[in-house]
Design a protein around this motif. Structure first.
Motif, short mmCIF file in Angstrom:
data_model
loop_
_atom_site.label_atom_id
_atom_site.label_comp_id
_atom_site.label_asym_id
_atom_site.label_seq_id
_atom_site.Cartn_x
_atom_site.Cartn_y
_atom_site.Cartn_z
N ALA A 1 -4.07 3.41 -4.13
CA ALA A 1 -3.01 3.25 -3.12
C ALA A 1 -2.52 1.81 -3.03
O ALA A 1 -1.39 1.56 -2.63
CB ALA A 1 -3.53 3.70 -1.76
N MET A 2 -3.39 0.85 -3.40
CA MET A 2 -2.99 -0.56 -3.32
C MET A 2 -2.29 -0.97 -4.60
O MET A 2 -2.80 -0.73 -5.70
CB MET A 2 -4.21 -1.46 -3.07
N VAL B 1 -7.02 2.80 8.51
CA VAL B 1 -7.10 1.47 7.89
C VAL B 1 -5.71 0.82 7.96
O VAL B 1 -4.74 1.38 7.45
CB VAL B 1 -7.59 1.57 6.43
N CYS C 1 -10.04 0.92 -4.75
CA CYS C 1 -9.39 2.07 -4.10
C CYS C 1 -9.46 3.32 -5.00
O CYS C 1 -8.94 3.31 -6.12
CB CYS C 1 -7.93 1.74 -3.81
N PRO C 2 -10.10 4.37 -4.53
CA PRO C 2 -10.29 5.56 -5.38
C PRO C 2 -8.99 6.31 -5.68
O PRO C 2 -8.94 7.07 -6.65
CB PRO C 2 -11.26 6.42 -4.57
N VAL C 3 -7.97 6.13 -4.85
CA VAL C 3 -6.72 6.89 -5.09
C VAL C 3 -5.56 5.98 -5.55
O VAL C 3 -4.42 6.39 -5.60
CB VAL C 3 -6.30 7.66 -3.81
N ARG D 1 0.86 -1.18 0.00
CA ARG D 1 0.00 0.00 0.00
C ARG D 1 0.90 1.23 0.00
O ARG D 1 1.86 1.31 0.76
CB ARG D 1 -0.88 0.00 1.24
N CYS E 1 -2.81 6.66 0.50
CA CYS E 1 -3.99 6.18 1.23
C CYS E 1 -4.60 7.30 2.09
O CYS E 1 -3.90 7.98 2.84
CB CYS E 1 -3.59 5.00 2.12
N VAL E 2 -5.91 7.47 1.94
CA VAL E 2 -6.60 8.51 2.72
C VAL E 2 -7.48 7.89 3.81
O VAL E 2 -8.31 8.57 4.41
CB VAL E 2 -7.44 9.42 1.79
N HIS E 3 -7.32 6.56 4.00
CA HIS E 3 -8.03 5.83 5.07
C HIS E 3 -9.54 5.99 4.97
O HIS E 3 -10.23 6.15 5.98
CB HIS E 3 -7.48 6.26 6.44
N CYS E 4 -10.02 5.94 3.73
CA CYS E 4 -11.47 6.08 3.51
C CYS E 4 -12.23 4.83 3.95
O CYS E 4 -13.43 4.90 4.21
CB CYS E 4 -11.75 6.37 2.05
N GLY E 5 -11.57 3.68 3.97
CA GLY E 5 -12.20 2.44 4.45
C GLY E 5 -12.92 1.64 3.38
O GLY E 5 -13.42 0.54 3.66
N ILE E 6 -12.97 2.14 2.15
CA ILE E 6 -13.71 1.41 1.09
C ILE E 6 -13.15 0.00 0.90
O ILE E 6 -13.89 -0.97 0.77
CB ILE E 6 -13.66 2.21 -0.23
N CYS E 7 -11.83 -0.12 0.90
CA CYS E 7 -11.21 -1.43 0.65
C CYS E 7 -11.57 -2.47 1.72
O CYS E 7 -11.59 -3.67 1.43
CB CYS E 7 -9.70 -1.28 0.55
S1 SF4 Z 1 -9.59 2.26 -0.40
FE1 SF4 Z 1 -7.52 3.05 -0.79
S2 SF4 Z 1 -7.50 5.07 0.16
FE2 SF4 Z 1 -9.24 3.96 1.00
S3 SF4 Z 1 -8.43 3.01 2.88
FE3 SF4 Z 1 -8.25 1.51 1.25
S4 SF4 Z 1 -6.15 1.78 0.46
FE4 SF4 Z 1 -6.66 3.61 1.64
#
Ligand code: SF4
Ligand code: SF4
Length: 135
Positions: A129-130, A108, A125-127, A79, A84-90
């Protein structure tokens, strides 16, 4: 010890009884978490292997002699902490909970030891990051 590794098979090695020999000759217990078998190209398998440290090392050496590449899973899945903005979607798509929200920090966390390399987090992941590097 228990470890998750990625095995890459070249075209000339995919027909060898590799998994059988790991069990029989090196007393290793395995669990195949993901497999992409392409008879005409390089194939890939994500495995969890359990056994003594000595047998694990011998098993890896055996695979190298067969020209099967091995990598620890953390080398291929990561990651980007700066993105990562720690949005939690993943966390909603990660069934083995390799990605989970720490309720104290509300961040996250990524625990690669639980990861099965399904790549679902990469898609949602919208940005971006993964990162997965084994394709
Ligand atoms: S979806 Fe992406 S930005 Fe959001 S918490 Fe997971 S790794 Fe981070
Ligand atoms: S690839 Fe992503 S979604 Fe899949 S198990 Fe690993 S961390 Fe979870």
């Amino acid at each position: 010890m228990k470890k998750r590794i990625i095995l890459r098979f070249k075209r000339n090695t995919i027909d060898k009884p590799v998994v059988y020999r790991l069990v029989k000759d090196f007393d290793l217990v395995f669990n195949i978490l993901r497999a992409t078998i392409l008879p005409r190209a390089e194939s890939m398998m994500v495995m969890e292997i359990e056994g003594t440290e000595e047998n694990f090392a011998k098993g890896i050496e055996y695979l190298r002699r067969l020209d099967v590449d091995t990598e620890p899973i953390e080398q291929d899945i990561s990651r980007d902490e700066t993105r990562c903005v720690h949005c939690g979607i993943c966390t909603s798509v990660c069934a083995p909970e390799a990605l989970h929200i720490d309720r104290n920090t509300m961040k996250v966390e990524f625990n690669y030891e639980r990861c099965v390399a399904c790549e679902l987090c990469v898609r949602v992941c919208p940005v971006k990051a993964m990162n997965v590097f084994f394709e």
